[in-house]
Design an enzyme around this catalytic site. Structure first.
Site, PDB file in Angstrom:
ATOM      1  N   HIS A   9      -6.934  -8.075  -0.712  1.00  0.00           N
ATOM      2  CA  HIS A   9      -7.318  -6.909   0.060  1.00  0.00           C
ATOM      3  C   HIS A   9      -8.054  -7.123   1.341  1.00  0.00           C
ATOM      4  O   HIS A   9      -9.305  -6.973   1.197  1.00  0.00           O
ATOM      5  CB  HIS A   9      -7.381  -5.626  -0.580  1.00  0.00           C
ATOM      6  N   HIS A  57      -3.728  -4.111   2.940  1.00  0.00           N
ATOM      7  CA  HIS A  57      -4.682  -3.367   3.728  1.00  0.00           C
ATOM      8  C   HIS A  57      -4.430  -2.975   5.201  1.00  0.00           C
ATOM      9  O   HIS A  57      -4.674  -1.838   5.741  1.00  0.00           O
ATOM     10  CB  HIS A  57      -6.164  -4.170   3.687  1.00  0.00           C
ATOM     11  N   GLU A  67      -4.273   2.381  -3.355  1.00  0.00           N
ATOM     12  CA  GLU A  67      -5.580   2.844  -3.017  1.00  0.00           C
ATOM     13  C   GLU A  67      -5.370   4.046  -2.018  1.00  0.00           C
ATOM     14  O   GLU A  67      -6.318   4.754  -1.647  1.00  0.00           O
ATOM     15  CB  GLU A  67      -6.449   1.611  -2.520  1.00  0.00           C
ATOM     16  N   ASN A  68      -4.024   4.007  -1.486  1.00  0.00           N
ATOM     17  CA  ASN A  68      -3.738   5.180  -0.339  1.00  0.00           C
ATOM     18  C   ASN A  68      -2.822   6.312  -0.871  1.00  0.00           C
ATOM     19  O   ASN A  68      -2.401   7.217  -0.004  1.00  0.00           O
ATOM     20  CB  ASN A  68      -3.407   4.269   1.066  1.00  0.00           C
ATOM     21  N   HIS A 107      -1.367  -2.520   6.544  1.00  0.00           N
ATOM     22  CA  HIS A 107      -0.277  -1.766   6.429  1.00  0.00           C
ATOM     23  C   HIS A 107       0.982  -2.338   7.702  1.00  0.00           C
ATOM     24  O   HIS A 107       1.733  -1.354   7.863  1.00  0.00           O
ATOM     25  CB  HIS A 107      -0.518  -0.330   7.003  1.00  0.00           C
ATOM     26  N   ASP A 132       0.731  -1.026   0.306  1.00  0.00           N
ATOM     27  CA  ASP A 132       0.014   0.078   0.229  1.00  0.00           C
ATOM     28  C   ASP A 132       0.828   1.109  -0.027  1.00  0.00           C
ATOM     29  O   ASP A 132       1.449   1.740   0.824  1.00  0.00           O
ATOM     30  CB  ASP A 132      -0.992   0.061   1.208  1.00  0.00           C
ATOM     31  N   ASN A 139     -10.659  -1.002  -0.702  1.00  0.00           N
ATOM     32  CA  ASN A 139     -12.035  -0.341  -0.454  1.00  0.00           C
ATOM     33  C   ASN A 139     -11.953   1.051  -0.455  1.00  0.00           C
ATOM     34  O   ASN A 139     -12.795   1.800  -0.786  1.00  0.00           O
ATOM     35  CB  ASN A 139     -12.315  -0.727   1.189  1.00  0.00           C
ATOM     36  N   HIS A 140     -10.772   1.700  -0.285  1.00  0.00           N
ATOM     37  CA  HIS A 140     -10.432   3.161  -0.575  1.00  0.00           C
ATOM     38  C   HIS A 140     -10.404   3.671  -1.792  1.00  0.00           C
ATOM     39  O   HIS A 140     -10.305   4.726  -2.175  1.00  0.00           O
ATOM     40  CB  HIS A 140      -9.256   3.610   0.114  1.00  0.00           C
TER      41      HIS A 140
END
Length: 259
Positions: free
Chosen positions: A150, A175, A39-40, A177, A8, A67-68
């Site tokens: 994820h 997810h 995604e982040n 981290h 991530d 999800n983000h």
């Protein structure tokens, strides 16, 4: 062939350390296919079209998400236009796609699959059954298959590893981290790690400013999340895959401290 997967990417510190080191990693490790979860990448929450384009221009071949991915509304149309940015395949009716067939630098056709867990996560279709469907629809000639799962809980991730063992080249989780120390090859030949870890600021609580999260835990009151800036690290997994069988020969963690 060698596959690089970067965990991530979190906010500008994560993007910068990728920019600083990606090409060196590719050259030093003879990487044929480079993948990252992005995604982040936009301030820690979501990803924008401009940032996705920036990461792809750095030399990443495919971006996965989770999800983000839905945090930035402007991304929705972009997902339909950019097949190299994946969203989890088990969202039932959403923009974009969750799998891509991509020709690696060595000319080998590969599949990258993005799935999302359901435990403590937004409601989605079953990732296990969706994985079955994707694998049944892929061209049988495509042997090399990489899965970014994820998901929140370790048990669901480990279960997916066993479920796909021998059917894909690698299952690597994202997810949470926090990199896990269970990097291995399962009996059927699938490389596995429960979580790749975050690429971003490590003087933080999973990427967010420490004082903000401490305030939230101490008071129970909501706080505005802000990405931390200090102590960037890059966390990745490198998988050596036999392109004729699609099974892993070796897997190892790869980390860089950016300080």
């Amino acid at each position: 062939m060698n596959i690089l997967f970067i965990g991530d990417i979190f906010a500008s510190p994560g993007r910068k350390i990728v920019a600083d080191h990606l090409q060196d990693i590719i050259e030093a490790n003879k990487i044929d296919l480079s993948i990252a979860n992005g995604e982040n990448a936009a301030g820690g929450f979501g990803i924008t079209p401009a940032i996705a384009a920036e990461l792809l221009e750095l030399g990443l071949d495919v971006l996965t998400s989770g999800n983000h991915v839905w945090d930035k509304r402007e991304l929705y149309d972009y997902l339909n236009r950019q097949p190299r940015l994946l969203r989890p395949a088990n969202y039932p009716d959403a923009p974009g796609r969750g799998v891509i067939q991509y020709r690696a630098r060595n000319g080998v056709e590969c599949a990258v699959i993005n799935l999302q867990g359901r435990t403590y996560m937004p409601s989605t279709d079953c990732p296990f059954r969706r994985a079955d469907q994707i694998l049944s629809e892929l061209d049988p000639a495509v042997k090399v298959k990489f899965v970014d799962f994820h998901a929140e809980v370790t048990s669901e991730k480990i279960a997916m590893g066993w479920y796909l063992d021998g059917r894909v080249s690698a299952v690597v989780g994202t997810h949470t981290h926090v990199a896990t120390a269970d990097t291995r090859i399962l009996p059927g030949g699938t490389a596995y790690q429960t979580d790749c870890g975050m690429t971003g600021p490590y003087h933080s609580v999973i990427g967010v400013e420490t004082n903000l999260i401490l305030q939230r835990f101490l008071t129970g009151l909501p706080v505005r999340m802000e990405a931390a800036k200090q102590s960037p690290e890059l966390h990745a997994v490198i998988v050596d895959v036999d392109e004729t069988t699609g099974l892993a020969r070796a897997v190892r963690r790869h980390a860089i401290n950016g300080d």
